[in-house]
Design a protein around this motif. Structure first.
Motif, short mmCIF file in Angstrom:
data_model
loop_
_atom_site.label_atom_id
_atom_site.label_comp_id
_atom_site.label_asym_id
_atom_site.label_seq_id
_atom_site.Cartn_x
_atom_site.Cartn_y
_atom_site.Cartn_z
N ARG A 1 27.92 0.40 8.47
CA ARG A 1 27.75 -0.05 9.86
C ARG A 1 28.37 0.90 10.87
N GLU A 2 29.31 1.72 10.45
CA GLU A 2 29.82 2.75 11.35
C GLU A 2 28.74 3.79 11.65
N ALA A 3 27.83 3.96 10.70
CA ALA A 3 26.75 4.94 10.86
C ALA A 3 25.45 4.31 11.33
N TYR A 4 25.19 3.07 10.89
CA TYR A 4 23.97 2.35 11.24
C TYR A 4 24.39 0.99 11.79
N GLU A 5 24.50 0.89 13.10
CA GLU A 5 25.10 -0.31 13.69
C GLU A 5 24.30 -1.58 13.44
N ASN A 6 23.02 -1.44 13.17
CA ASN A 6 22.19 -2.62 12.93
C ASN A 6 21.85 -2.80 11.46
N ALA A 7 22.70 -2.29 10.58
CA ALA A 7 22.55 -2.59 9.16
C ALA A 7 22.89 -4.06 8.94
N LEU B 1 5.73 -17.67 16.70
CA LEU B 1 6.74 -17.03 17.55
C LEU B 1 8.14 -17.23 16.96
N HIS B 2 8.41 -18.43 16.46
CA HIS B 2 9.72 -18.77 15.88
C HIS B 2 10.86 -18.51 16.87
N LEU B 3 10.66 -18.99 18.09
CA LEU B 3 11.71 -18.84 19.11
C LEU B 3 12.97 -19.56 18.66
N GLY B 4 14.10 -18.91 18.89
CA GLY B 4 15.38 -19.47 18.47
C GLY B 4 15.84 -19.01 17.11
N ARG B 5 15.06 -18.18 16.45
CA ARG B 5 15.41 -17.72 15.10
C ARG B 5 16.50 -16.65 15.15
N LEU B 6 17.33 -16.64 14.13
CA LEU B 6 18.28 -15.55 13.91
C LEU B 6 17.76 -14.67 12.78
N PHE B 7 18.13 -13.40 12.82
CA PHE B 7 17.76 -12.48 11.75
C PHE B 7 19.05 -11.96 11.11
N HIS B 8 19.39 -12.52 9.96
CA HIS B 8 20.64 -12.17 9.27
C HIS B 8 21.82 -12.25 10.22
N GLY B 9 21.84 -13.33 11.00
CA GLY B 9 22.94 -13.58 11.91
C GLY B 9 22.78 -12.94 13.28
N ARG B 10 21.77 -12.12 13.48
CA ARG B 10 21.55 -11.45 14.77
C ARG B 10 20.65 -12.30 15.66
N ASP B 11 21.05 -12.48 16.90
CA ASP B 11 20.26 -13.25 17.87
C ASP B 11 19.02 -12.43 18.25
N LEU B 12 17.87 -13.09 18.27
CA LEU B 12 16.61 -12.41 18.59
C LEU B 12 16.07 -12.77 19.97
N ALA C 1 25.85 10.80 5.52
CA ALA C 1 25.65 12.15 6.04
C ALA C 1 24.38 12.27 6.85
N ALA C 2 23.38 11.45 6.53
CA ALA C 2 22.08 11.54 7.21
C ALA C 2 21.96 10.54 8.35
N ALA C 3 23.06 9.91 8.75
CA ALA C 3 23.01 8.85 9.76
C ALA C 3 22.41 9.34 11.07
N GLU C 4 21.67 8.46 11.71
CA GLU C 4 21.07 8.76 13.00
C GLU C 4 21.10 7.52 13.87
N THR C 5 21.15 7.71 15.17
CA THR C 5 21.15 6.58 16.09
C THR C 5 19.77 5.95 16.13
N SER C 6 19.72 4.64 15.90
CA SER C 6 18.43 3.94 15.85
C SER C 6 18.65 2.47 16.15
N PRO C 7 17.72 1.82 16.88
CA PRO C 7 17.83 0.38 17.10
C PRO C 7 17.34 -0.46 15.93
N ASP C 8 16.80 0.17 14.89
CA ASP C 8 16.17 -0.56 13.80
C ASP C 8 17.17 -1.45 13.07
N PHE C 9 16.68 -2.61 12.60
CA PHE C 9 17.43 -3.41 11.64
C PHE C 9 17.24 -2.75 10.28
N VAL C 10 18.34 -2.57 9.57
CA VAL C 10 18.31 -1.75 8.35
C VAL C 10 18.78 -2.55 7.15
N LYS C 11 18.04 -2.39 6.06
CA LYS C 11 18.48 -2.83 4.73
C LYS C 11 18.81 -1.58 3.93
#
Length: 380
Positions: free
Chosen positions: A309-315, A9-20, A282-292
């Protein structure tokens, strides 16, 4: 008897600084929903409940609430063990509050591994929980200075457990280990520094089902009876295309098992985007995905992450393709030393330079040398 197997489960983990914390709450809710829907007799959590030995208070509260819900609202028994990320003492302390008629909670190593024994219409089922422990703790616990690697620890635990399994019982083993032949991920912490961290699957001979934790990819090893559930969430972009699931196990009267994978639906999936900066914007779309993002532009761009990050907020990660290529080339050159079992590497080398196969004495000598090296590295 029906079992629901999950782990890591890894409760308490961060993902690249994002709280999970919300992602974990969704996962725990899906486990609870699966219990409501399928009514398993036992929930198995095969280690790495928390991401670190001293987890944040929010993670402890989150897990305590989940456990209370299972105990208070269902008849499902719980078997859980400490993993290499957990504090064995912290996990073990939960046992004092658990009903030992429907719970097995294993934290530190124990010289006598007493099972939880449950019954169905076909007879008894013994559950042995084998928590993670390093070689030094195992030597003290089992009073055996010959324990030199994770495989030795696991062998000692299994021997301690087998003594207490009723002869007529079906046997379920819960362990946290790296079994030889399994496929790891980049997000897993090594079990040892130097030395051999894998254990052979035939150590589990005699068990009817082996519920494993530690590796994050769902998979079987050796046989369908030895299985990693994998982690409910992906913690590295090498897992971007890996479906996540828990395992519903139907343990038959004769010890055979049938398994069904119940998929998790994460709040945030992982996605890798590759292309020129202008094209990706140009191809940006709204998505909750974490992006690399991997940029293919030949020249460095001005402040690319802010623009992305203006186009992909969860990059969360940005790199250039040319740098990734260099890294892949370097990794390929180092792959043998980084991922292969040192015992196998040495055996293959000796087979090339010496006409005779390794003797048992030579194998013991190599194993002892690797263990001594691992001890020196860990003590440095």
């Amino acid at each position: 008897m029906k079992l629901l197997h999950t782990a890591d489960l890894h409760l308490g983990r961060l993902f690249h600084g994002r709280d999970l914390i919300d992602d974990h709450e969704a996962v725990l809710g899906q486990i609870a929903a699966a219990i409501d829907a399928h009514r398993p007799d036992v929930l198995i959590i095969a280690g790495d409940i928390y991401d670190r030995a001293a987890p944040p208070a929010s993670a402890v509260s989150q897990f305590n609430g989940f456990i209370r819900r299972i105990f208070n609202e269902t008849d499902t028994a719980i078997v859980m063990i400490a993993g290499n990320h957990d504090s064995g003492d912290r996990i073990g302390s939960m046992a004092a509050l658990a009903d030992n008629r429907r719970a097995l909670v294993r934290g530190p190593l124990a010289r006598e591994e007493m099972p939880l024994i449950l019954r169905d219409e076909h007879g008894p089922v013994a559950f042995s929980g084998l928590p993670f422990g390093n070689e030094f703790a195992a030597r003290e616990c089992f009073v055996d200075t010959a324990i030199a690697a994770p495989a030795d620890v696991l062998a000692a635990q299994l021997a301690a457990a087998r003594r207490h399994v009723p002869e007529s019982a079906r046997w379920v083993v819960v362990a946290h280990a790296f079994v030889t032949g399994a496929d790891p991920c980049e997000s897993e912490r090594k079990l040892v520094v130097g030395g051999v961290e894998t254990a052979p699957s035939d150590l589990f001979d005699g068990a009817h089902y082996v519920a494993l934790g530690h590796l994050h990819r769902p998979q079987t090893v050796g046989s369908g009876r030895v299985r990693y559930s994998g982690s409910p969430l992906a913690f590295g972009f090498d897992e971007a295309d890996t479906p996540k699931s828990m395992v519903l196990v139907d343990l038959k009267a004769d010890g055979d098992v049938e398994t069904t994978l119940l998929p998790f639906a994460p709040l945030h999936r992982l996605r890798i985007l590759r292309g020129a900066l202008a094209d990706l914007l140009a191809a940006a779309e709204t998505s909750p995905d974490f992006v690399k993002v991997i940029l293919t532009d030949p020249a460095r761009q001005i402040d690319p992450m802010s623009r992305i990050r203006e186009a992909y907020e969860n990059a969360v990660v940005l790199s250039y393709a040319r740098d990734e290529t260099r890294l892949e080339t370097k990794s390929a050159n180092l792959a043998l030393g980084a991922s292969a079992d040192p015992l196998h590497v040495i055996a293959e080398f000796l087979a090339r330079v010496h006409p005779d196969a390794q003797t048992a004495a030579e194998q013991r000598l190599v194993k002892a040398g690797l263990a001594a090296l691992a001890h020196r590295e860990s003590a440095a």
